[in-house]
Design an enzyme around this catalytic site. Sequence first.
Site, PDB file in Angstrom:
ATOM      1  N   GLU A 170      42.961  37.288  44.041  1.00 42.51           N
ATOM      2  CA  GLU A 170      43.044  38.870  44.209  1.00 42.51           C
ATOM      3  C   GLU A 170      44.055  39.335  43.288  1.00 42.51           C
ATOM      4  O   GLU A 170      44.152  40.335  42.828  1.00 42.51           O
ATOM      5  CB  GLU A 170      43.330  38.877  45.763  1.00 42.51           C
ATOM      6  CG  GLU A 170      43.816  40.361  46.086  1.00 42.51           C
ATOM      7  CD  GLU A 170      44.162  40.755  47.566  1.00 42.51           C
ATOM      8  OE1 GLU A 170      44.317  39.535  48.162  1.00 42.51           O
ATOM      9  OE2 GLU A 170      43.689  41.697  48.043  1.00 42.51           O
TER      10      GLU A 170
ATOM     11  N   GLU B 264      39.199  40.306  56.837  1.00 43.70           N
ATOM     12  CA  GLU B 264      38.893  41.530  56.167  1.00 43.70           C
ATOM     13  C   GLU B 264      37.385  41.526  55.714  1.00 43.70           C
ATOM     14  O   GLU B 264      36.581  41.960  56.510  1.00 43.70           O
ATOM     15  CB  GLU B 264      39.927  41.809  54.890  1.00 43.70           C
ATOM     16  CG  GLU B 264      39.696  43.319  54.208  1.00 43.70           C
ATOM     17  CD  GLU B 264      40.738  43.683  53.607  1.00 43.70           C
ATOM     18  OE1 GLU B 264      41.951  43.031  53.774  1.00 43.70           O
ATOM     19  OE2 GLU B 264      40.762  44.779  53.159  1.00 43.70           O
TER      20      GLU B 264
ATOM     21  N   ASP C 260      35.900  47.148  44.477  1.00 40.17           N
ATOM     22  CA  ASP C 260      35.799  45.901  44.134  1.00 40.17           C
ATOM     23  C   ASP C 260      34.345  45.495  43.518  1.00 40.17           C
ATOM     24  O   ASP C 260      34.213  45.066  42.519  1.00 40.17           O
ATOM     25  CB  ASP C 260      35.928  44.885  45.404  1.00 40.17           C
ATOM     26  CG  ASP C 260      37.389  44.922  45.840  1.00 40.17           C
ATOM     27  OD1 ASP C 260      37.669  46.195  46.164  1.00 40.17           O
ATOM     28  OD2 ASP C 260      38.005  44.287  46.053  1.00 40.17           O
TER      29      ASP C 260
ATOM     30  N   HIS D 123      38.349  36.602  45.244  1.00 41.03           N
ATOM     31  CA  HIS D 123      38.432  38.115  45.017  1.00 41.03           C
ATOM     32  C   HIS D 123      37.829  38.316  43.675  1.00 41.03           C
ATOM     33  O   HIS D 123      38.409  38.123  42.792  1.00 41.03           O
ATOM     34  CB  HIS D 123      39.544  38.666  45.119  1.00 41.03           C
ATOM     35  CG  HIS D 123      39.839  39.804  46.022  1.00 41.03           C
ATOM     36  ND1 HIS D 123      40.188  39.227  47.639  1.00 41.03           N
ATOM     37  CD2 HIS D 123      40.019  41.027  46.014  1.00 41.03           C
ATOM     38  CE1 HIS D 123      40.653  40.335  48.294  1.00 41.03           C
ATOM     39  NE2 HIS D 123      40.421  41.503  47.620  1.00 41.03           N
TER      40      HIS D 123
HETATM   41  C1  BGC Z   1      41.203  44.568  49.615  1.00 49.40           C
HETATM   42  C2  BGC Z   1      40.625  45.027  48.144  1.00 49.40           C
HETATM   43  C3  BGC Z   1      40.524  46.484  48.126  1.00 49.40           C
HETATM   44  C4  BGC Z   1      41.755  47.266  48.617  1.00 49.40           C
HETATM   45  C5  BGC Z   1      42.018  48.622  48.395  1.00 49.40           C
HETATM   46  C6  BGC Z   1      42.282  45.276  49.763  1.00 49.40           C
HETATM   47  O1  BGC Z   1      42.719  44.776  51.107  1.00 49.40           O
HETATM   48  O2  BGC Z   1      41.066  43.235  49.579  1.00 49.40           O
HETATM   49  O3  BGC Z   1      40.073  44.252  47.248  1.00 49.40           O
HETATM   50  O4  BGC Z   1      39.903  47.074  47.199  1.00 49.40           O
HETATM   51  O5  BGC Z   1      42.174  46.913  49.750  1.00 49.40           O
HETATM   52  O6  BGC Z   1      43.020  48.951  49.000  1.00 49.40           O
END
Ligand code: BGC
Length: 894
Positions: free
Chosen positions: A759, A479, A486, A780
């Site tokens: 996260e 990703e 974020d 995160h």
């Molecule tokens: C990310 C996030 C993001 C989110 C939104 C995730 O996969 O890691 O931090 O804001 O998706 O859906």
Amino acid sequence: MKKHILLLLFICFSTLTFAQTELSKLTVENLSNPIGIGVKAPRFSWKLVSGKRNVKQTAYEIQVKEGGKTVWSSGKVASEASIFNKYAGTPLVSDSKYTWQVRVWDNQGNTSKWAGGTFGTALLNTNDWKAKWISSGLKSDTVNGIVPMFRKSFSAKKIASAKVYVTSRGLYEVQINGKRMGDSYLAPGWTSYDKHLQYQTYDVSSMLSEGKNAIGVLLGSGWYRTRLGWENKQNIYGKDTALLFQMVIKYADGTSETVVSDTSWKVSNSHILSSEIYNGEIQDARLAQKNYSTATFDDSKWTPVVAKDFPIDYITASINEPIRKQEHIKPIAVLTSPKGETILDFGQNLAGWVAVSIQGKSGDQIKLSHVEMLDKKGTPYFENLRSAKAQAIYTLSGNGVETFEPHFTTFGFRYVKVEGITGKINPNDFTAIALYSDVTKTGSFETSNASVNKLQSNIQWSQRGNFLDVPTDCPQRDERLGWTGDAEVFSRTAAYNFNVDQFFAKWLIDVAADQKENGAVPFVIPNVLKGSGFDMPVGAAGWSDASIIIPYNMYVSYGDKEIVERQYPSMKAYLGYVRGAAKNDLWNTGFQFADWLSYRVDDSKGMIGMKSAITDNYLVAQCFYAYNVEIMIKAATLLGKTEEVKEYQSLLERVRKAFQTEYMTASGKLISETQTAYILALQFDMLPENLRAQAVERLVKNIESYEYHLTTGFLGTPFLNPVLTRFGRNDVAYKLLLQDTYPSWLYPIKAHGATTIWERWDSMKPDGTFQDPSMTSFNHYAYGAVGDWMYRTIAGIDTKEAEGAGYKSIIIKPELGGNLTYAKGSLETNYGLVSSSWKIENNKFILDVEVPANTNATIEFPTNKLETIKENKAVLNAKTKTVGSGKYHFEMEL
Ligand code: BGC
């Protein structure tokens, strides 16, 4: 005796000079002595240093010269402005070196000495580019194929100076005469490559010599064509990487010459067999062509490059700090997993890579696999990387001690599984190197509570791990994207820890560039999800809103008005989108992430009595609608757009009214009985004033019902403690901060020794098992958004907005709680160091404050025993005191 007199004289002299106002930390476009300025009217800033109190600048004078000739003299300008003063001289010329100096007058009758700096211009016009785009043309040069290397040799006369302007579609690494050019990595960085590409400038004067010279360039796939996102999309910006290189040499005899990329360059395969952002890098040292960038190298077997007609007009000079190597960390332990695997533990989760120095036989292969965590049994946990291999594989040439490190990839890791070493591993052969944008560290924060200090350290480490030219969500799995939400929630905290003005200024250019025609802002910037299910012409509250919130946060943090000016059309277009999506002033359509990753019952078993905390998506959206409009009012005011101010003011009223009709009962109960619902409604003044106190009570009751645990997701968390503090419940805010069982900020630290922000509140669950591996990152920064409150409330350092933005008018307002016995915070602002440090001794509160020159601070004391408040010996008898620059010492009873 003589000695004593001399000493006395020396002391007098030094206090005298210290008392004088001097200038320091001069910058041009926020950078110190930059050499590649691309804007036509750069902005000059300086800081006043004085040992005296209450020093303010009353006037300044700037002079700019080029080769001894004055190109601008501002004359004496009566002004307090010591930051972002714009050049207004004769037009700057490309590829030139300027010197500048400034002096100031202060309110105490002093004139400072002249202080000076330099800046160099880059290529200010597209037609300054003589270089051609070149590609390798090699079959093996594919997305995960062999990295090509380019070469060019040339002769030079006696050198006076030389600069290189270079960029690539892909990532470049340049050598000149056998030496690496510069110390930036993963250049040219990551932008919305189809619309905006930055080039960098290097001073190579000392790398060239009279006679024969050679240039060598490695060109990796990087973000340009490596697969990005979880849908396995590659070649997003094109199949062919390409290089654009221009060296301008000025000779001692006054003539000049350019060496540019063109079809005279040659190309060959390098020893880097594959390099991908997610998968990592494979190198075979047996294939290395030593000295390929030296003049004597034989390139007769190399093939000619291929010219490409990629555009040049979208290329701009870099405005932000490059990625550089930062912390170097040695392993703290060598571990063996239950399966007998050898694992190095670096003791810190970070983003970067591992440098290896090792000796072995030709053909020996060493493989490093990077992970963030070990499971309960001590086995490396790969699952949360999803499809990212995150490996570095090196084949040795057998020639003595060999040093390896990757070129065009990074990893997010704390542990490295090492394979291929026979015999005992020597941990000293391995060094983890953190790589991130070279933003200046500005903040420090410490308290008497070690866990809170660890939380601060974890926030900073997650910032380091995710500020890799783009603000990313995470640095490890497949990703690592510029998720807008974020970045939005974390931006103010980020601006306390590091100077991120240029970092965000550059990213926001891409926010505007990737914005949809209807004003919607994609969820990730650069928008590499283009064409996927996640690329809709819609905006999501809290995510797409980054386009409005971040520019304004940068203005607040740095007093950088230009960032708001530049982004204003994008901000306005986004608000236009939201207004269009709303019906009767209610934003209640379309996709929303809402309070992403808030507490859910099935997340971690065993939390008896805790119910899921899901907040209605559109209630959240409505609060962010109001937040956006509120900022637009401030932005329009700042830019003098009075008509728009009026329009937005009445819109804001309607948006709040619509909220009350749709989401609130007559007595002020919200349709979602969650912490986030009340937090957002209170934060953005959605409730009528007479119903706010009961809303605070409901919020506190809710927190109590969860036994002082937070249940907020990405959008509620940043405002949780600020709202509690604002409405007089600092006691509850501190309880939440110090809570160390799940869900809370300290749980990951207490239960699992976390070294970064996770996260999810339970990325690792209380029982030591992992959350759903399809979305479980251990690095995160989003939940680290509490850092802003920590600086603001515990240390008590904040800035006023509007005229006082950027800490021109400082607020010092520490709020006590949580049994803390001391706290100290400091912030290197654009005016100088602000610091607030307090301790409690024998029920006495002692506060030391430092206020930089050319600012003022309003200090609010945390006691109501006003008669006990003393500055040194003098009784103040007042709750607040406004002071000018200087150092102050206060004592009071609590
Ligand atoms: C990310 C996030 C993001 C989110 C939104 C995730 O996969 O890691 O931090 O804001 O998706 O859906």
